[in-house]
Design an enzyme around this catalytic site. Structure first.
Site, PDB file in Angstrom:
ATOM      1  N   LYS A 128       2.004   3.029  39.029  1.00  0.00           N
ATOM      2  CA  LYS A 128       3.042   2.300  38.298  1.00  0.00           C
ATOM      3  C   LYS A 128       2.742   2.283  36.805  1.00  0.00           C
ATOM      4  CE  LYS A 128       6.709  -0.144  37.518  1.00  0.00           C
ATOM      5  NZ  LYS A 128       7.009  -1.465  38.075  1.00  0.00           N
ATOM      6  N   LYS A 133       3.851  -7.147  29.456  1.00  0.00           N
ATOM      7  CA  LYS A 133       2.737  -7.372  30.379  1.00  0.00           C
ATOM      8  C   LYS A 133       2.243  -6.066  30.972  1.00  0.00           C
ATOM      9  CE  LYS A 133       3.770  -8.119  34.461  1.00  0.00           C
ATOM     10  NZ  LYS A 133       4.009  -7.342  35.709  1.00  0.00           N
ATOM     11  N   THR A 148       4.075  -5.625  39.660  1.00  0.00           N
ATOM     12  CA  THR A 148       3.293  -4.730  38.807  1.00  0.00           C
ATOM     13  C   THR A 148       2.155  -5.559  38.237  1.00  0.00           C
ATOM     14  OG1 THR A 148       5.210  -3.382  38.271  1.00  0.00           O
ATOM     15  CG2 THR A 148       3.323  -3.232  36.789  1.00  0.00           C
TER      16      THR A 148
END
Length: 292
Positions: A173, A241, A98
């Site tokens: 995502k 993150k 990701t």
């Protein structure tokens, strides 16, 4: 070209299981990781070891990567001994980290310059999905590369879909992580409310998880919360993150996401209190201090 020799870079909680499933599907595997110890089980099962991403690339028809942060992706692909140092025409790279949509587009453009192809293909499903080959895979890139990669996706996942050009997998995502972030707060608050009301949280969970409130987090992570099991299937530090990337993208699109902003604030507080290496279900600690 039918893909047979596959490289894999990044053997963390997710990567080890995904690489193992590729081997079970019959692909020849060459692996690399910062720590060779993480590869021991794969090597014992017949995988080959390479000392750098470049060496993995030279040994493989296609290479899958899943590492921690965009800076790690940058190094794995563009570093002195990165994948592009060993890249030759006709090869394929698939980044399942990701990461940043902009970085995905940069990787795709470089692969094309070198006569090959690239996909960004982040996943959802956590450690259980990786182990059971039931990941959902969100893909960005050319359809020709997507078709070529489908046998790999079939070995690692239960659902995969091409969402658009380079970066589209990463944007998808981000949408996934945005939904999870607010849902995780809701799950924690529901359990905290049940406990404060004097109810048995396990019994309440059994009643609400199969109805309209049901979700992956409710069914798979809430039971861990109630047991005080905060072992990582997906690290808090990596979720922070992801939320940071999503918030950056939202700001670029001039989009206000107050739910995501609150989740980001809470998870950063959890990390500051020592929970960065816990699983994302550890957010419950902020609602039930006795679970610390």
């Amino acid at each position: 070209m039918t893909l047979k020799k596959i490289g894999f870079v990044g053997l963390g909680v997710m990567g080890r299981a995904m690489a193992s499933n590729l081997m079970k599907a019959g692909f020849e595997l060459t692996v690399s990781n910062r720590s060779k110890a993480s590869a021991e089980a794969l090597l014992a099962s017949g995988a080959a070891w390479a000392d750098s991403p470049a060496a993995v690339m030279r040994a493989a028809d296609a290479v899958v990567t899943i590492v921690g942060y965009p800076r790690d992706v940058e190094q794995v692909y563009f570093g002195e001994k990165g994948l592009f140092a060993g890249f030759t025409p006709g090869k394929l790279v698939i980044d399942m980290t990701t990461s940043s949509p902009l970085l995905a587009a940069k990787i795709g453009a470089r692969a094309r310059e070198l006569g090959g192809e690239a996909l960004d293909a982040p996943v959802s499903g956590g450690d259980v999905g990786a182990r059971d080959a039931k990941l959902t895979i969100m893909v960005g890139g050319p359809e020709t590369a997507y078709k070529k990669a489908e046998p790999l996706f079939a070995a690692m996942g239960k659902e995969w879909k091409l969402q658009g050009a380079w970066g589209a997998g990463q944007h998808t995502k981000m949408a996934n992580q945005i939904a999870i972030a607010s849902n995780m707060m809701g799950v924690c608050e529901a359990l905290a409310y049940a406990r404060a009301a004097g109810l048995d949280p396990q019994s309440v969970l059994a009643s609400i998880s199969g109805g309209a409130a049901g979700s992956f987090s409710m069914s798979n992570l809430a039971p861990r919360m109630l047991k005080g099991d905060f072992k990582p299937g997906f690290y808090v530090k990596h979720f922070i993150k992801d939320m940071g990337i999503a918030l950056d993208c939202a700001r670029e699109m001039k989009l206000d996401l107050p739910g995501l902003e609150l989740a980001d604030k809470l998870y950063r507080r959890l990390a500051d209190e020592g929970g960065e290496n816990d699983g994302t279900q550890a957010l419950y600690k902020l609602y039930a201090p006795e679970r610390n």
